[in-house]
Scaffold this active site. Sequence first.
Site, short mmCIF file in Angstrom:
data_model
loop_
_atom_site.label_atom_id
_atom_site.label_comp_id
_atom_site.label_asym_id
_atom_site.label_seq_id
_atom_site.Cartn_x
_atom_site.Cartn_y
_atom_site.Cartn_z
N LYS A 203 -7.23 -12.10 -13.19
CA LYS A 203 -7.82 -12.76 -12.52
C LYS A 203 -8.91 -11.58 -11.57
CE LYS A 203 -7.99 -12.15 -7.87
NZ LYS A 203 -9.97 -12.22 -7.30
N GLY A 255 -8.12 -1.85 -7.55
CA GLY A 255 -8.65 -2.18 -6.14
C GLY A 255 -8.05 -1.51 -5.14
N SER A 256 -8.39 -1.83 -3.38
CA SER A 256 -7.92 -0.38 -2.51
C SER A 256 -6.60 -0.98 -2.53
CB SER A 256 -8.89 -1.61 -1.41
OG SER A 256 -7.70 -3.15 -0.74
N THR A 257 -6.59 0.60 -1.48
CA THR A 257 -5.26 0.85 -1.21
C THR A 257 -4.42 -0.18 -0.19
OG1 THR A 257 -5.11 3.63 -1.24
CG2 THR A 257 -3.81 3.01 -0.19
N GLY A 260 -3.25 -2.80 -2.51
CA GLY A 260 -1.81 -2.17 -3.17
C GLY A 260 -0.64 -2.41 -2.60
N GLU A 277 -3.45 0.80 -9.50
CA GLU A 277 -4.35 1.99 -9.40
C GLU A 277 -6.12 1.64 -8.40
OE1 GLU A 277 -8.02 3.23 -9.36
OE2 GLU A 277 -8.18 2.54 -11.51
N CYS A 311 -13.60 4.20 -7.78
CA CYS A 311 -11.87 5.27 -6.85
C CYS A 311 -12.16 6.80 -7.82
CB CYS A 311 -11.33 4.58 -7.53
SG CYS A 311 -10.97 4.56 -9.21
N GLU A 408 -11.60 6.62 2.19
CA GLU A 408 -12.80 6.30 1.00
C GLU A 408 -13.72 5.38 1.53
OE1 GLU A 408 -12.28 4.79 -3.64
OE2 GLU A 408 -10.72 3.36 -1.88
#
Length: 497
Positions: A203, A255-257, A260, A277, A311, A408
Amino acid sequence: MTRETPQVTGGTGAAAGTGPAKAFAYAPAPESRAIVDIAPSYGLFVDGEFRDASDGKVFKTVSPASEEVLSEVAQASAEDVDTAVRAARAAHAEWAALPGAERAKYLFRIARIVQERARELAVLETLDNGKPIRETRDADLPLIAAHFFYYAGWADKLPHAGFGPDPRPLGVAAQVIPWNFPLLMLAWKIAPALATGNTVVLKPAETTPLSALFFADICRQAGLPRGVVNIVTGAGPTGAALVAHPDVDKVAFTGSTAVGKEIARTVAGTRKRLTLELGGKGANIVFDDAPIDQAVEGIVNGIYFNGGQVCCAGSRLLVQESVQDELLDALKRRLATLRIGDPLDKNTDVGAINSAEQLARITELTRAGEAEGAERWSPACELPSTGYWFAPTVFTNVTQAHRIAREEIFGPVLSVLTFRTPDEAVAKANNTPYGLSAGVWTEKGSRILKMAQQLRAGVIWSNTFNKFDPTSPFGGYQESGFGREGGRHGLEAYLDV
């Protein structure tokens, strides 16, 4: 900061009219859009063919530089995700049973087709993502082809990769990728998955679906068996349905924490293997013996490459106090030469922010930096009146308590902190919940090695920044995720060892 008529100033995105900049003005050098043919609508790619979403829903993808609607894309439902996973499962046994050398042939074909269509793909990625054509053409596309070539080479050597004499594929891999490097992240995930005998349901991000859909056509052009690669487009609910599907064996996410963590909660207690990641707040550490001009180029590449939407960006600059003034003066002079504007212009250094949502986040965090007392500086530049734009920005007088030093930002914003001793530099660099990247600038090899042992980061660059190679593993610690992509290590995530 004001929004004015689109313009790239003479030789610079800033300091227009000054002597040296005016003397070295750049004429526009736009890449042709005619090289890429974007269809008015795209379906989902499932079991080797394009099809509409089961409920007929669609969404639009726009160009960040102009807000122009590029195409209409099918929005996959949970039913569509189930269909794609079933197609991948049906294709798995035959694909996994192929000798590694046969799977390698398909990967080699894909790599060659990527090379042959590199110009077309670079223009497409620039239109859909907003990054400069120089980056998609000179960085992204060569790396994409290199990853497929590299993992093609591993496909028939898996028993010798160090994971046991008979490593087996896991099965169906669900892969969710971000918008900052759409096609490159696809290559990072699909290439090792296919080389190891897995099938894939991928995706792409909802703001950058087009290059993945073009890749689907490359798979057909390469003769890849039906169902081996499936691509479902949509927003967060589509990705959530894919991650939660009970017949998925492996989940890979970049993607974003925050997302995740949600994925980790979803797969907890299941048999699914997971690699993440996630975000970062990389430190770029400059010692007083570093070559200043070289370090400045590394700082610029570390935080303004892809508009800082990276990132592993070097978003925190730690500079030794004795050279702070000299370095900042040189950095500001360099930033005054950056050209900001049309991403399809080959002279452009900094392109558009990917979306209105991301621009709002960057704006909010920079305002917080000013409110907390940090000093903000940007080169004088005119930003286009349409699209999503943010000028390269430097914050000084930053403390470790500031939000801009902790969170971030994912934009072209650099926070500058100082240190006196190597131990202080390590302590400040490690004072973050992230652990993805760092850079060290010094002429002393022994210092680089010592710093590398002490810094808590998955990737540490020496006298450079943002350099990637398919043979080298990439990944982080702590809230930057776990697992590695790239290199021999990238095979392990897709093998039952």
